[in-house]
Every structure is written in structure tokens, then in C-alpha cells.
Design a protein around this motif. Structure first.
Motif, PDB file in Angstrom:
ATOM      1  N   LEU A  65       4.764  -2.449   6.146  1.00 25.31           N
ATOM      2  CA  LEU A  65       5.041  -1.148   5.512  1.00 25.31           C
ATOM      3  C   LEU A  65       4.842  -1.227   4.003  1.00 25.31           C
ATOM      4  CD1 LEU A  65       8.235   0.234   7.330  1.00 25.31           C
ATOM      5  CD2 LEU A  65       5.894   1.105   7.459  1.00 25.31           C
ATOM      6  N   LEU A  66       5.238  -2.353   3.405  1.00 26.05           N
ATOM      7  CA  LEU A  66       5.077  -2.513   1.960  1.00 26.05           C
ATOM      8  C   LEU A  66       3.596  -2.504   1.578  1.00 26.05           C
ATOM      9  CD1 LEU A  66       6.304  -3.074  -0.841  1.00 26.05           C
ATOM     10  CD2 LEU A  66       6.213  -5.513  -0.292  1.00 26.05           C
ATOM     11  N   LEU A  67       2.779  -3.212   2.358  1.00 27.66           N
ATOM     12  CA  LEU A  67       1.335  -3.232   2.071  1.00 27.66           C
ATOM     13  C   LEU A  67       0.722  -1.845   2.260  1.00 27.66           C
ATOM     14  CD1 LEU A  67       0.303  -6.622   3.749  1.00 27.66           C
ATOM     15  CD2 LEU A  67       0.363  -6.095   1.304  1.00 27.66           C
ATOM     16  N   SER A  68       1.174  -1.133   3.288  1.00 25.98           N
ATOM     17  CA  SER A  68       0.667   0.228   3.524  1.00 25.98           C
ATOM     18  C   SER A  68       1.054   1.150   2.379  1.00 25.98           C
ATOM     19  CB  SER A  68       1.215   0.771   4.845  1.00 25.98           C
ATOM     20  OG  SER A  68       0.829  -0.045   5.929  1.00 25.98           O
ATOM     21  N   ASP A  69       2.307   1.038   1.926  1.00 23.05           N
ATOM     22  CA  ASP A  69       2.782   1.876   0.826  1.00 23.05           C
ATOM     23  C   ASP A  69       2.016   1.553  -0.461  1.00 23.05           C
ATOM     24  OD1 ASP A  69       4.917   3.696  -0.402  1.00 23.05           O
ATOM     25  OD2 ASP A  69       5.163   1.860  -1.574  1.00 23.05           O
ATOM     26  N   THR A  70       1.743   0.264  -0.684  1.00 22.97           N
ATOM     27  CA  THR A  70       0.978  -0.136  -1.866  1.00 22.97           C
ATOM     28  C   THR A  70      -0.433   0.450  -1.816  1.00 22.97           C
ATOM     29  OG1 THR A  70       2.243  -2.196  -2.026  1.00 22.97           O
ATOM     30  CG2 THR A  70       0.121  -2.115  -3.172  1.00 22.97           C
ATOM     31  N   ALA A  71      -1.066   0.386  -0.634  1.00 22.56           N
ATOM     32  CA  ALA A  71      -2.416   0.924  -0.484  1.00 22.56           C
ATOM     33  C   ALA A  71      -2.448   2.423  -0.732  1.00 22.56           C
ATOM     34  CB  ALA A  71      -2.948   0.603   0.910  1.00 22.56           C
ATOM     35  N   ARG A 109      -2.018   3.072  -4.476  1.00 17.97           N
ATOM     36  CA  ARG A 109      -3.262   2.764  -5.209  1.00 17.97           C
ATOM     37  C   ARG A 109      -4.317   3.837  -4.966  1.00 17.97           C
ATOM     38  NH1 ARG A 109      -7.984  -0.603  -5.342  1.00 17.97           N
ATOM     39  NH2 ARG A 109      -8.043  -1.802  -7.290  1.00 17.97           N
ATOM     40  N   GLN A 110      -4.330   4.355  -3.733  1.00 17.67           N
ATOM     41  CA  GLN A 110      -5.287   5.412  -3.398  1.00 17.67           C
ATOM     42  C   GLN A 110      -5.002   6.687  -4.186  1.00 17.67           C
ATOM     43  OE1 GLN A 110      -5.169   7.374   0.600  1.00 17.67           O
ATOM     44  NE2 GLN A 110      -7.196   6.445   0.841  1.00 17.67           N
ATOM     45  N   ARG A 111      -3.706   7.027  -4.289  1.00 14.92           N
ATOM     46  CA  ARG A 111      -3.337   8.221  -5.050  1.00 14.92           C
ATOM     47  C   ARG A 111      -3.706   8.072  -6.521  1.00 14.92           C
ATOM     48  NH1 ARG A 111       1.395   8.025  -1.748  1.00 14.92           N
ATOM     49  NH2 ARG A 111       2.529   6.952  -3.421  1.00 14.92           N
ATOM     50  N   MET A 112      -3.465   6.892  -7.067  1.00 16.48           N
ATOM     51  CA  MET A 112      -3.793   6.661  -8.467  1.00 16.48           C
ATOM     52  C   MET A 112      -5.308   6.681  -8.683  1.00 16.48           C
ATOM     53  SD  MET A 112      -0.990   3.723  -9.444  1.00 16.48           S
ATOM     54  CE  MET A 112      -1.198   3.924 -11.199  1.00 16.48           C
ATOM     55  N   SER A 113      -6.055   6.138  -7.740  1.00 15.46           N
ATOM     56  CA  SER A 113      -7.510   6.115  -7.866  1.00 15.46           C
ATOM     57  C   SER A 113      -8.083   7.531  -7.835  1.00 15.46           C
ATOM     58  CB  SER A 113      -8.123   5.280  -6.737  1.00 15.46           C
ATOM     59  OG  SER A 113      -7.720   3.935  -6.847  1.00 15.46           O
ATOM     60  N   ARG A 114      -7.488   8.392  -7.007  1.00 13.34           N
ATOM     61  CA  ARG A 114      -7.966   9.775  -6.942  1.00 13.34           C
ATOM     62  C   ARG A 114      -7.789  10.486  -8.275  1.00 13.34           C
ATOM     63  NH1 ARG A 114      -5.802  10.142  -1.480  1.00 13.34           N
ATOM     64  NH2 ARG A 114      -3.894  11.071  -2.324  1.00 13.34           N
ATOM     65  N   ILE A 148       1.828  -3.670  -6.260  1.00  9.03           N
ATOM     66  CA  ILE A 148       2.766  -4.181  -5.266  1.00  9.03           C
ATOM     67  C   ILE A 148       4.076  -4.628  -5.923  1.00  9.03           C
ATOM     68  CG2 ILE A 148       2.058  -6.628  -5.196  1.00  9.03           C
ATOM     69  CD1 ILE A 148       2.239  -6.392  -2.113  1.00  9.03           C
ATOM     70  N   ALA A 149       3.983  -5.179  -7.138  1.00  9.55           N
ATOM     71  CA  ALA A 149       5.202  -5.554  -7.864  1.00  9.55           C
ATOM     72  C   ALA A 149       6.034  -4.318  -8.181  1.00  9.55           C
ATOM     73  CB  ALA A 149       4.840  -6.297  -9.150  1.00  9.55           C
ATOM     74  N   ALA A 150       5.350  -3.221  -8.547  1.00 13.99           N
ATOM     75  CA  ALA A 150       6.062  -1.976  -8.848  1.00 13.99           C
ATOM     76  C   ALA A 150       6.727  -1.406  -7.604  1.00 13.99           C
ATOM     77  CB  ALA A 150       5.089  -0.958  -9.441  1.00 13.99           C
ATOM     78  N   ARG A 151       6.052  -1.514  -6.432  1.00 12.40           N
ATOM     79  CA  ARG A 151       6.647  -0.980  -5.201  1.00 12.40           C
ATOM     80  C   ARG A 151       7.818  -1.839  -4.739  1.00 12.40           C
ATOM     81  NH1 ARG A 151       6.304   3.550  -5.803  1.00 12.40           N
ATOM     82  NH2 ARG A 151       6.597   4.104  -3.614  1.00 12.40           N
ATOM     83  N   ILE A 152       7.756  -3.138  -4.961  1.00 14.90           N
ATOM     84  CA  ILE A 152       8.903  -4.000  -4.638  1.00 14.90           C
ATOM     85  C   ILE A 152      10.093  -3.616  -5.508  1.00 14.90           C
ATOM     86  CG2 ILE A 152       9.793  -6.363  -4.776  1.00 14.90           C
ATOM     87  CD1 ILE A 152       6.976  -7.316  -3.952  1.00 14.90           C
ATOM     88  N   ARG A 153       9.829  -3.354  -6.803  1.00 19.68           N
ATOM     89  CA  ARG A 153      10.911  -2.920  -7.682  1.00 19.68           C
ATOM     90  C   ARG A 153      11.467  -1.573  -7.222  1.00 19.68           C
ATOM     91  NH1 ARG A 153       7.499  -5.072 -11.803  1.00 19.68           N
ATOM     92  NH2 ARG A 153       6.663  -2.992 -12.220  1.00 19.68           N
ATOM     93  N   ALA A 154      10.601  -0.700  -6.713  1.00 17.44           N
ATOM     94  CA  ALA A 154      11.053   0.600  -6.236  1.00 17.44           C
ATOM     95  C   ALA A 154      11.976   0.448  -5.023  1.00 17.44           C
ATOM     96  CB  ALA A 154       9.854   1.482  -5.881  1.00 17.44           C
ATOM     97  N   VAL A 155      11.645  -0.487  -4.119  1.00 12.36           N
ATOM     98  CA  VAL A 155      12.525  -0.770  -2.976  1.00 12.36           C
ATOM     99  C   VAL A 155      13.866  -1.294  -3.485  1.00 12.36           C
ATOM    100  CG1 VAL A 155      12.878  -2.195  -0.920  1.00 12.36           C
ATOM    101  CG2 VAL A 155      10.624  -1.211  -1.386  1.00 12.36           C
ATOM    102  N   GLY A 156      13.801  -2.197  -4.462  1.00  5.02           N
ATOM    103  CA  GLY A 156      15.041  -2.731  -5.034  1.00  5.02           C
ATOM    104  C   GLY A 156      15.872  -1.655  -5.699  1.00  5.02           C
ATOM    105  N   SER A 157      15.221  -0.732  -6.401  1.00  5.80           N
ATOM    106  CA  SER A 157      15.937   0.355  -7.063  1.00  5.80           C
ATOM    107  C   SER A 157      16.626   1.253  -6.040  1.00  5.80           C
ATOM    108  CB  SER A 157      14.958   1.167  -7.920  1.00  5.80           C
ATOM    109  OG  SER A 157      15.610   2.248  -8.544  1.00  5.80           O
ATOM    110  N   LEU A 158      15.913   1.595  -4.969  1.00  2.00           N
ATOM    111  CA  LEU A 158      16.515   2.400  -3.912  1.00  2.00           C
ATOM    112  C   LEU A 158      17.698   1.671  -3.288  1.00  2.00           C
ATOM    113  CD1 LEU A 158      16.428   4.924  -2.098  1.00  2.00           C
ATOM    114  CD2 LEU A 158      14.804   3.700  -0.629  1.00  2.00           C
ATOM    115  N   GLY A 159      17.529   0.369  -3.052  1.00  2.00           N
ATOM    116  CA  GLY A 159      18.625  -0.428  -2.496  1.00  2.00           C
ATOM    117  C   GLY A 159      19.832  -0.462  -3.419  1.00  2.00           C
TER     118      GLY A 159
END
Length: 472
Positions: free
Chosen positions: A348-354, A357-362, A373-384
Motif C-alpha cells: 500500500l505504501l508503494l502504491s500510495d507513493t506511485a 508521484r503521478q499527481r505531482m508529475s501531472r 516515499i520518505a514524505a509518505r512514511i512521515r505522513a503515516v507517522g503523522s497520522l499515527g
């Protein structure tokens, strides 16, 4: 008034344009040519807005966290008359220290008034007030409470700005100079500032210096109409006298939470309130364990009544589905002591990262996979962190009982406690070791949570426990 880029903000260029990018959290804003020139000027030094249009743009960037603003007294067209209101009961020594600190304020004395409201003291507090040149007013009661006393002081104050400080506090030299420029915003009713600890002798002093509920943290905040719970503490609070009068002042029936109630009523009336991590007031916190716990319990008891007085106010949390799924899988792995949920969480983390990245590329910006991926890991930590903090604040006792009956839940609870505590420890930076911090952190959550339950039970209103979840 000057503006500069906030810490951690960078300008990223791509074939489709330039962007302001924040890594924590991962956010970006596209820069048109005029805005790019404006932000590039801030790379070298802080700038002043040269037009109303620039001010509007810069203020919007301040609100979104990309830019920081610095103000000073010179930004005010005319310095306002200020009345400092101090409620006191049996705190002669503290009051003397407070009044002496006010004599050192960096503000013209001819437009400064100090009003001390005695709430039935049996010591020399009234004598100290007159001796040091303050206007002494009687509250008309014995122990009527700080809300009643502040209202009495405000009723005789002559200044257009009321500055509230408590008798067990001392003001920094630039207390007023740091906060008054905020009133350049005509929609602003009140501004609060940084509350620091007065002492650092004991571990509890050092804990309270950064973890007291009077200290709102290092980030500027503001709030207007809406249903969130942002408020300003009354020990460091500046307010337009006209707004104070229109709102009816503090509710004298409240012994705790009166500042929360007043600032919420101001917001409900269409005013804006603001917190700035400056304009320091030093507070003499309770430095013994039992008084510390008792005060946290008292604060907690106010939640039930405040919820009844302000039913639209609710604790809200944004839940991005993918990040929430990852977090739930991690919790399941801890609660069941199983590794099976972890590969699914990683997928799920890899899917969310992809997808990120796709949204940013658009939008024309491509960042490296590792950075995203580091930013998304931090986002999971922030939610936790935010979910964990809510559970510890309001449900710690039942969670401890559940862990006693089903020990694997205790592992998840311990990880949650240490994780949430570590975040606060690193962000707040107390001058103490982590184990000592955890001890007082545990006492705080138990005391406050017990107070909330007691207060809600008395009011027969348990809405304070409700967390409104918003799907992203």
C-alpha cells in the motif's frame, strides 16, 4: 512588516515551471513569473511588500506555511493605549515580581495602564499593587475567580487594548511590542503569545516549560468562524476592548476554561484570533507532582461544560484512505504479534507513493522516488501521532484495562505511547531525558483523561470523546 521563506521551503524548477516545495509535509505551489521573482527575492533576505497585491499574495503564503511574517511596532500607524489587567488572590510575592517586570516593558509608559484586581486577598497583595503604582480594584468577592476579576478590571480599564497576564507570571521586555502589531488586521479580536516556564530547577519545571497547555507551540496559528477547537490562554492574551465588551467578557461561572469559552465566542461572532510564538510571558508552573496532576485534572473537567456551551466545536481529523489502511495494518501487526500484515502495508505504501508521484508529475514536478516515499512514511507517522494522541488523551485508562485482559494489546499500547511521546519530546525539546519525560507524560494523560470523564459525567454530555473523521 517583512516576509521570508519558512524553514525547509525550497524552490524547485522543472521543464513545466517553478514550484515552492515543502518536504514536511510534502506540499507544493506552482509559481507564475511574478510570484517566482517575489520568492527569489526572499532567498537573499526578508522583503517588504511593495503593493497591496503583493501583501495579499504573501499573506496567503503565510497562511499556507510557505512564508513567515515578522512585524514590529513601526508597522502600527499609531500606538494604541494599553491596559494590563492582572487578577490576584494571595500572591503578594508573585505579584511584586510581575509588576516589576511590567516596569521594564518596551512600550511608552504614558499610554500604558496597569490594573490589579484583588479577589479578596488575605495577604499583602493589595499593598504591593498600590506600592508599585498599579490601579487597585476590588473584585467585590472573596475567591470569585479569575474570570470575574478580569471582567472587573476590564470595566475600569481606559485602554483600547486589554492585555491580560496572571499574577504568577512575568512579562518579557518585548511582550507588547511583539504582539501589538498583529492588530493591524482590523478583523483580529485577540492575539496570544508564547508562554515559557519561569523556572528550570526540577524535572517537572522543565517538563512544564514546554508541555504546559498554556504553551501552544512553535507554529503560528489563527482561527475565525468554524468548528475547530483552537483557543488562546488568558495568561498571555491581548484583546480589543470593543470586542471584549461586545462578547460580554469572560463567563464568571467558569473557574477553568473561561479563556476557551471567550475566544470561541469571539470566533462565533465573526472575529479572528491569532497565536504567535513570540511576545513571551514567563509562568511559574506547579512544580510538585500532585498539584501538577490536580491542575491537569481540573483542565479536563471543563471539556463537558464547554462542549455543552459550544456544541458546534468538535475535534476533527483528516483520514486519507491509503495512509489509514497502512496505519491499521501496522497496528494489527502489533496487536496480533504477526508479520503477515506488513507486506500488505508495504505494498500500500508503494502504491500510495506511485500515486503521489503521478499527481505531482501531472502538475509538472517530478521528485525522486526516495524523497516522495520518505514524505509518505512521515505522513503515516503523522497520522499515527494524531490518532494515538487522541486515544492516550481520552481513552488511556480503558486501554490499560484492555491490555491487562489481553496482553498483546499492551504491546501496541506501549509502542503507541512511546511513539507519541517521542514525537512530542523531539518537537518540544524539553531539557530532560526521555524516561523522565515519559513519566510526567503518563501522569498528564491519566490526570487529564480522568478530569474529562468526571466533567462529562457531571454534565451527562460525552460529546468531548467524539472525533469527527474526515475522509480525504
Amino acid at each position: 512588516m517583512t516576509y521570508g521563506l519558512a524553514p525547509g521551503i525550497v524552490i524547485e524548477d522543472s521543464v513545466r515551471g517553478s514550484f515552492l516545495v515543502s518536504a514536511r509535509p510534502l506540499r507544493m505551489v506552482r509559481l507564475n513569473p511574478a510570484l517566482l521573482k517575489l520568492t527569489q527575492r526572499m532567498l537573499a533576505a526578508e522583503i517588504e511588500a511593495t503593493s497591496a497585491a503583493e501583501t495579499t499574495v504573501l499573506e496567503s503564503l503565510v497562511k499556507s506555511g510557505f512564508v513567515v511574517r515578522h512585524q514590529n511596532l513601526a508597522d502600527l500607524a499609531q500606538l494604541p493605549a494599553v491596559s494590563i489587567v492582572i487578577p490576584v488572590k494571595d500572591r503578594a510575592a508573585d505579584l511584586r515580581q510581575c509588576l516589576n517586570s511590567l516596569k521594564e516593558l518596551n512600550y511608552p509608559s504614558e499610554i500604558l495602564e496597569v490594573v490589579v484586581v484583588d479577589d479578596g486577598s488575605s495577604d499583602d497583595s493589595p499593598k504591593v499593587a498600590t506600592e508599585l503604582g498599579a490601579l487597585l480594584v476590588r473584585s467585590g468577592a472573596v475567591g470569585g475567580g479569575p474570570a470575574l476579576a478580569r471582567n472587573k478590571g476590564a470595566s475600569v480599564a481606559s485602554g483600547e487594548i486589554l492585555a491580560f497576564i496572571d499574577s504568577d507570571c512575568s512579562a518579557s521586555v518585548d511582550w507588547l511590542a511583539d504582539l501589538l502589531p498583529a492588530f493591524n488586521d482590523v478583523s483580529l479580536a485577540a492575539v496570544g503569545g508564547w508562554v515559557a516556564g519561569m523556572f528550570e530547577g526540577s524535572a517537572l519545571d522543565r517538563y512544564e516549560a514546554v508541555m504546559s497547555s498554556l504553551n501552544l507551540g512553535r507554529r503560528e496559528m489563527s482561527g475565525g468562524a468554524g468548528g475547530d477547537t483552537f483557543y488562546l490562554p488568558s495568561c498571555n492574551l491581548l484583546m480589543r476592548k470593543s470586542a471584549f465588551a461586545a462578547a460580554g467578557g469572560f463567563n464568571p461561572e467558569l473557574q477553568v476554561g473561561e479563556d476557551v469559552d471567550l475566544t470561541w465566542r469571539l470566533r462565533d461572532a465573526g472575529w479572528k484570533i491569532q497565536y504567535l510564538p513570540q511576545g513571551t510571558v514567563y509562568h511559574a508552573h506547579r512544580c510538585r507532582t500532585w498539584p501538577f496532576m490536580k491542575r491537569r485534572f481540573d483542565y479536563g473537567t471543563s471539556e463537558g461544560l464547554l462542549q455543552q456551551l459550544h456544541p458546534v466545536r468538535a475535534k476533527k481529523m483528516l483520514l486519507p484512505p491509503m495512509l489509514t489502511g497502512i496505519l491499521l495494518l501496522l497496528v494489527a501487526a502489533l496487536a496480533t504479534l504477526s508479520l503477515l500484515p506488513l507486506p500488505i502495508a508495504a505494498l500500500l505504501l508503494l502504491s500510495d507513493t506511485a500515486l503521489t508521484r503521478q499527481r505531482m508529475s501531472r502538475q509538472g514536478l517530478s521528485l525522486p522516488w526516495g524523497k516522495i516515499i520518505a514524505a509518505r512514511i512521515r505522513a503515516v507517522g503523522s497520522l499515527g501521532y494524531y490518532l494515538g494522541y487522541h486515544l492516550l488523551r481520552y481513552y488511556l485508562t480503558p486501554l490499560l484495562l484492555t491490555s491487562a485482559l489481553y496482553p498483546p494489546c499492551g504491546v501496541a499500547l506501549l509502542v503507541m505511547f512511546l511513539g507519541v511521546g517521542l514525537v512530542d519530546f523531539r518537537v518540544r525539546k524539553p531539557k530532560m531525558y526521555f524516561p523522565g519525560f515519559c513519566f510526567y507524560y503518563l501522569l498528564e494523560q491519566l490526570s487529564y483523561g480522568s478530569g474529562v470523564f468526571w466533567g462529562c459525567s457531571k454534565m451527562k454530555n460525552f460529546a468531548s470523546y467524539r472525533l469527527t473523521l474526515i475522509k480525504a
